[in-house]
Scaffold this motif. Structure first.
Motif, PDB file in Angstrom:
ATOM      1  N   LEU A  25       0.817  -1.214   0.000  1.00 15.77           N
ATOM      2  CA  LEU A  25       0.000   0.000   0.000  1.00 15.77           C
ATOM      3  C   LEU A  25       0.850   1.263   0.000  1.00 15.77           C
ATOM      4  CD1 LEU A  25      -2.828   1.219   0.061  1.00 15.77           C
ATOM      5  CD2 LEU A  25      -2.761   1.051   2.565  1.00 15.77           C
ATOM      6  N   LYS A  26       1.911   1.266   0.781  1.00 16.27           N
ATOM      7  CA  LYS A  26       2.782   2.447   0.856  1.00 16.27           C
ATOM      8  C   LYS A  26       3.346   2.785  -0.528  1.00 16.27           C
ATOM      9  CE  LYS A  26       5.813   2.707   4.265  1.00 16.27           C
ATOM     10  NZ  LYS A  26       7.078   2.664   5.043  1.00 16.27           N
ATOM     11  N   ASP A  27       3.755   1.764  -1.282  1.00 16.89           N
ATOM     12  CA  ASP A  27       4.297   1.989  -2.622  1.00 16.89           C
ATOM     13  C   ASP A  27       3.231   2.489  -3.600  1.00 16.89           C
ATOM     14  OD1 ASP A  27       6.815   1.157  -1.801  1.00 16.89           O
ATOM     15  OD2 ASP A  27       6.458  -0.922  -2.398  1.00 16.89           O
ATOM     16  N   ARG A  28       1.987   2.051  -3.409  1.00 18.55           N
ATOM     17  CA  ARG A  28       0.905   2.487  -4.301  1.00 18.55           C
ATOM     18  C   ARG A  28       0.481   3.930  -4.021  1.00 18.55           C
ATOM     19  NH1 ARG A  28      -3.068  -2.606  -4.071  1.00 18.55           N
ATOM     20  NH2 ARG A  28      -3.340  -1.652  -2.056  1.00 18.55           N
ATOM     21  N   LEU A  29       0.597   4.363  -2.775  1.00 16.67           N
ATOM     22  CA  LEU A  29       0.128   5.698  -2.394  1.00 16.67           C
ATOM     23  C   LEU A  29       1.188   6.779  -2.495  1.00 16.67           C
ATOM     24  CD1 LEU A  29      -1.929   4.834   0.816  1.00 16.67           C
ATOM     25  CD2 LEU A  29      -2.804   5.298  -1.490  1.00 16.67           C
ATOM     26  N   PHE A  30       2.452   6.418  -2.239  1.00 15.17           N
ATOM     27  CA  PHE A  30       3.493   7.425  -2.083  1.00 15.17           C
ATOM     28  C   PHE A  30       4.664   7.244  -3.049  1.00 15.17           C
ATOM     29  CE2 PHE A  30       1.584   6.795   2.148  1.00 15.17           C
ATOM     30  CZ  PHE A  30       1.129   8.085   2.396  1.00 15.17           C
ATOM     31  N   LEU A  31       5.219   8.360  -3.459  1.00 11.52           N
ATOM     32  CA  LEU A  31       6.498   8.353  -4.160  1.00 11.52           C
ATOM     33  C   LEU A  31       7.579   8.008  -3.139  1.00 11.52           C
ATOM     34  CD1 LEU A  31       5.959  11.717  -6.054  1.00 11.52           C
ATOM     35  CD2 LEU A  31       6.050   9.453  -7.119  1.00 11.52           C
ATOM     36  N   GLY A  49      -0.510  12.276   7.449  1.00  6.48           N
ATOM     37  CA  GLY A  49      -0.728  13.675   7.065  1.00  6.48           C
ATOM     38  C   GLY A  49      -0.578  13.865   5.567  1.00  6.48           C
ATOM     39  N   ARG A  50       0.403  13.215   4.986  1.00  2.17           N
ATOM     40  CA  ARG A  50       0.606  13.316   3.537  1.00  2.17           C
ATOM     41  C   ARG A  50      -0.535  12.641   2.775  1.00  2.17           C
ATOM     42  NH1 ARG A  50       7.265  12.708   3.433  1.00  2.17           N
ATOM     43  NH2 ARG A  50       7.557  14.810   4.269  1.00  2.17           N
ATOM     44  N   PHE A  51      -1.026  11.517   3.300  1.00  2.00           N
ATOM     45  CA  PHE A  51      -2.166  10.857   2.676  1.00  2.00           C
ATOM     46  C   PHE A  51      -3.401  11.755   2.751  1.00  2.00           C
ATOM     47  CE2 PHE A  51      -5.946   8.124   3.043  1.00  2.00           C
ATOM     48  CZ  PHE A  51      -5.925   7.568   1.777  1.00  2.00           C
ATOM     49  N   ALA A  52      -3.635  12.356   3.894  1.00  2.00           N
ATOM     50  CA  ALA A  52      -4.774  13.274   4.046  1.00  2.00           C
ATOM     51  C   ALA A  52      -4.651  14.432   3.061  1.00  2.00           C
ATOM     52  CB  ALA A  52      -4.854  13.793   5.483  1.00  2.00           C
ATOM     53  N   ALA A 113      -4.859  12.901  11.835  1.00  2.00           N
ATOM     54  CA  ALA A 113      -4.153  13.846  10.962  1.00  2.00           C
ATOM     55  C   ALA A 113      -5.219  14.471  10.078  1.00  2.00           C
ATOM     56  CB  ALA A 113      -3.115  13.123  10.109  1.00  2.00           C
ATOM     57  N   VAL A 114      -5.099  15.756   9.831  1.00  2.00           N
ATOM     58  CA  VAL A 114      -6.064  16.450   8.977  1.00  2.00           C
ATOM     59  C   VAL A 114      -5.295  17.337   8.000  1.00  2.00           C
ATOM     60  CG1 VAL A 114      -6.394  18.392  10.579  1.00  2.00           C
ATOM     61  CG2 VAL A 114      -8.182  17.829   8.934  1.00  2.00           C
ATOM     62  N   ALA A 115      -5.828  17.440   6.793  1.00  3.73           N
ATOM     63  CA  ALA A 115      -5.214  18.315   5.789  1.00  3.73           C
ATOM     64  C   ALA A 115      -6.317  19.115   5.104  1.00  3.73           C
ATOM     65  CB  ALA A 115      -4.436  17.500   4.763  1.00  3.73           C
TER      66      ALA A 115
END
Length: 124
Positions: A25-31, A49-52, A113-115
């Motif tokens: 999942l981490k690889d699919r969501l984040f660079l 926080g970055r996902f939000a 976490a909120v964004a």
């Protein structure tokens, strides 16, 4: 002119559980660069926080089908201020919508976490 706004909240414990249960999942969501913070592996708090922020960008851009997780990069300036860079088809979608700048705020409290993201530009 404000063209869109988006906000998202993430439960840290639930997010951490999802990352543990789904290793890819981490690889699919984040660079790769987003999984590092100040030279160390980014904490679950930072990743949440970055996902939000990514979710908030998608909402600010009205969920257009051309948006991609890896097309949204969440980082920070040297001052620590969060910043968003768009790449590929995601950048193209934003430009076609007239978006010229994204403003982002990320906060953490307890298990959350909120964004909040504001898309600024001109109607085309």
């Amino acid at each position: 002119m404000i063209l869109g706004v988006g906000v998202d909240t993430v439960s840290l414990s639930r997010f951490e559980s999802k990352l543990t249960d789904t290793p890819r999942l981490k690889d699919r969501l984040f660079l790769d660069i987003e999984t590092v913070d100040d030279g160390r592996e980014a904490s679950v708090q930072t990743l949440a926080g970055r996902f939000a922020a990514k979710e908030a960008v998608i909402k600010a851009l009205a969920g257009d089908p051309g948006l991609e997780w890896h097309g949204i990069e969440v980082g920070k300036e040297s001052s620590g201020k969060p910043v968003i860079w768009l790449h590929g088809s995601t950048a193209k979608v934003a430009l076609q919508a007239g978006v010229r700048k994204l403003h982002v705020s990320i906060s953490h409290d307890g298990d959350s976490a909120v964004a909040f993201v504001v898309a600024e530009g001109e109607l085309l």
